[in-house]
Design an enzyme around this catalytic site. Structure first.
Site, mmCIF file in Angstrom:
data_model
loop_
_atom_site.group_PDB
_atom_site.id
_atom_site.type_symbol
_atom_site.label_atom_id
_atom_site.label_comp_id
_atom_site.label_asym_id
_atom_site.label_seq_id
_atom_site.Cartn_x
_atom_site.Cartn_y
_atom_site.Cartn_z
ATOM 1 C CB SER A 1 -0.976 -0.015 1.172
ATOM 2 O OG SER A 1 -0.320 -0.326 2.366
ATOM 3 C CG HIS B 1 -4.127 -0.753 -1.975
ATOM 4 N ND1 HIS B 1 -4.722 0.464 -2.186
ATOM 5 C CD2 HIS B 1 -3.718 -0.747 -0.679
ATOM 6 C CE1 HIS B 1 -4.658 1.189 -1.085
ATOM 7 N NE2 HIS B 1 -4.059 0.481 -0.151
ATOM 8 C CE LYS C 1 -7.534 0.498 1.074
ATOM 9 N NZ LYS C 1 -6.841 -0.502 1.860
HETATM 10 C C1 LIG Z 1 -6.888 -0.637 3.355
HETATM 11 C C2 LIG Z 1 -6.275 -1.933 3.622
HETATM 12 C C3 LIG Z 1 -6.866 -2.820 4.517
HETATM 13 C C4 LIG Z 1 -8.052 -2.428 5.346
HETATM 14 O O1 LIG Z 1 -9.218 -2.412 4.620
HETATM 15 P P1 LIG Z 1 -10.504 -1.674 5.211
HETATM 16 O O2 LIG Z 1 -11.621 -2.273 4.479
HETATM 17 O O3 LIG Z 1 -10.311 -0.211 4.963
HETATM 18 O O4 LIG Z 1 -10.534 -1.973 6.675
HETATM 19 C C5 LIG Z 1 -6.306 -4.067 4.651
HETATM 20 N N1 LIG Z 1 -5.196 -4.424 3.970
HETATM 21 C C6 LIG Z 1 -4.585 -3.587 3.107
HETATM 22 C C7 LIG Z 1 -3.372 -4.036 2.365
HETATM 23 C C8 LIG Z 1 -5.106 -2.301 2.923
HETATM 24 O O5 LIG Z 1 -4.495 -1.467 2.089
#
Ligand SMILES: *Cc1c(COP(=O)(O)O)cnc(C)c1O
Length: 403
Positions: free
Chosen positions: A192, A220, A251
């Site tokens: 990320s 992502h 996302k």
């Molecule tokens: C954003 C993210 C999460 C968390 O996801 P949410 O649905 O926002 O709780 C988990 N793992 C990774 C790699 C992320 O980038």
């Protein structure tokens, strides 16, 4: 209602003043910006219209009419909340339908939806790595929710340097690993902060050789990588070779939630044992309906994903031509490496003044010397938005002596 007079902060919490000062001294203090419009490629933030290079709204679905209509329709029919955990009366028709759709989308036997991606990672790590003789093996740059999941698991954990396959092999060959009751290799699909990809084919080979479960967090990558946005497993054509795929609905899918796409056995087991699943309520029906509408778009409008990648290529290339270092990114997450906290902060602030929002990221989120701005373009940005942003990067980058 009788209005209460606001009471002063309780003296027993006074110690936080010092702790907050420490955060400020370490550049870790966070002030929240306020989004005053819908999440759009050009958004109103703190009273200013800015080209928004910060959201995870990859496919520009967060304010999409079809998703909004689905949320409103579900609310009209099923109400605003489930008022229960999934295991009591909180599993509604729409939750079941969403899980069915996610499993079909990923080509897995089953899917289980949890409240967030964070909760999903914690749930899977905690419930599978449940004995001290288990071994969780994790990439050093995995997401915080995997780190916390590993901390809550009873198992031992070993961290390998980022994408270092020789180090991973060494761990798997160790006496401790050989003695382990079960082993699980956990990796982000797309990392990320740097936007680089996990070497999944190599990880799968090692897992096969040493008898480990592979868990990929595609937060992502969902909606971004692979055919129709199915994720990194599809990107690498490893269908059927990765036991556990985690996805987020927060996302690209633009609503909220996380899911695990895997075997029917894992779903059955998690329903009985995964603590975030057992002890926290399910999504409002509007959220499930929104996600289903988003999947319709992923399945039927692959041109959106093509646009995301076109925009990504254009913006990355533009930054590079200007002389910026974009690190090792292979995805729409493009870091602009600065290498100094104060400079990263100044660049971010100067850009904001010019009408471009790109967040700076410093230590300890990234290693010292790798301070940066992190940008994400979406399918919704127009060519003009991106050209505007590049002009502002050029102006502010020059003023700060970065290019
Ligand atoms: C954003 C993210 C999460 C968390 O996801 P949410 O649905 O926002 O709780 C988990 N793992 C990774 C790699 C992320 O980038």
């Amino acid at each position: 209602m009788e209005k209460l007079e606001v009471c002063p902060g309780h003296p027993s919490l006074k110690f936080l003043e010092r702790d907050i000062q420490d955060l400020k001294d370490q550049n870790r203090y966070i002030r929240l910006r306020l989004l005053e419009s819908a999440q759009e490629p050009v958004s109103l933030v703190d009273g200013k219209r800015v080209v928004n290079l910060t959201s995870n709204n990859y496919l520009a679905l967060a304010n999409h009419p079809a998703l909004k209509a689905a949320a409103i329709g579900a609310t009209q029919t099923y109400g605003v909340g489930s008022a229960a955990v999934r295991t009591i009366i909180g599993t509604m028709t729409l939750h079941a339908k969403l899980e069915q759709r996610l499993a079909e989308f990923k080509g897995t036997e089953s899917a289980l939806v949890l409240q967030s991606g964070f909760a999903t990672n914690v749930a899977v790590c905690q419930c599978l790595m449940s004995e001290e003789t288990d071994l969780l093996v994790s990439d050093a740059l995995n997401h915080a929710s995997i780190i916390d999941g590993a901390r809550l698991a009873k198992s031992e954990r070993k961290i390998y340097p980022h994408k270092d396959m020789a180090a991973l092999r060494k761990i798997l060959e160790s006496p401790q690993a050989r003695k382990a009751r079960r082993k699980m290799i956990v990796t982000d699909g797309v990392f990320s902060m740097d936007g680089d990809l996990a070497p999944l084919p190599e990880i799968v080979d090692l897992a096969d050789r040493y008898g480990a479960v592979v868990m990929v967090d595609d937060a992502h990558a969902s909606g971004v990588m692979g055919r129709n946005g199915r994720g990194t497993v599809d990107h690498f054509r490893l269908h059927g070779k990765v036991a556990i795929q985690i996805g987020t609905l927060s996302k690209a899918i633009a609503a909220l939630g996380g899911y695990v796409a895997s075997s029917a056995l894992l779903r059955e087991y998690m329903i009985c044992t995964a603590r975030p699943f057992l002890f926290s309520s399910s999504h409002p029906p509007s959220v499930a309906a929104t996600c289903i509408a988003a999947l319709d778009i992923l399945e039927n409008e692959p041109e959106r994903i093509a646009r995301l990648w076109d925009n990504t290529g254009f913006f990355k290339e533009g930054l590079r031509k200007l002389g910026f270092d974009t690190g090792r990114s292979e995805t729409p997450i493009t870091p602009v490496m600065v290498g100094d906290t104060q400079k990263a902060k100044s660049l971010s602030e100067a850009l904001f003044e010019e009408g471009v929002f790109a967040l700076w990221i410093g230590f300890p989120t990234v290693p010292m010397g790798q301070e940066r701005l992190r940008t994400i373009v979406t399918a919704g940005h127009s060519q003009e938005d991106l050209e505007f942003a590049l002009r502002k990067f050029q102006k502010t980058g020059k003023a700060l002596g970065l290019i």
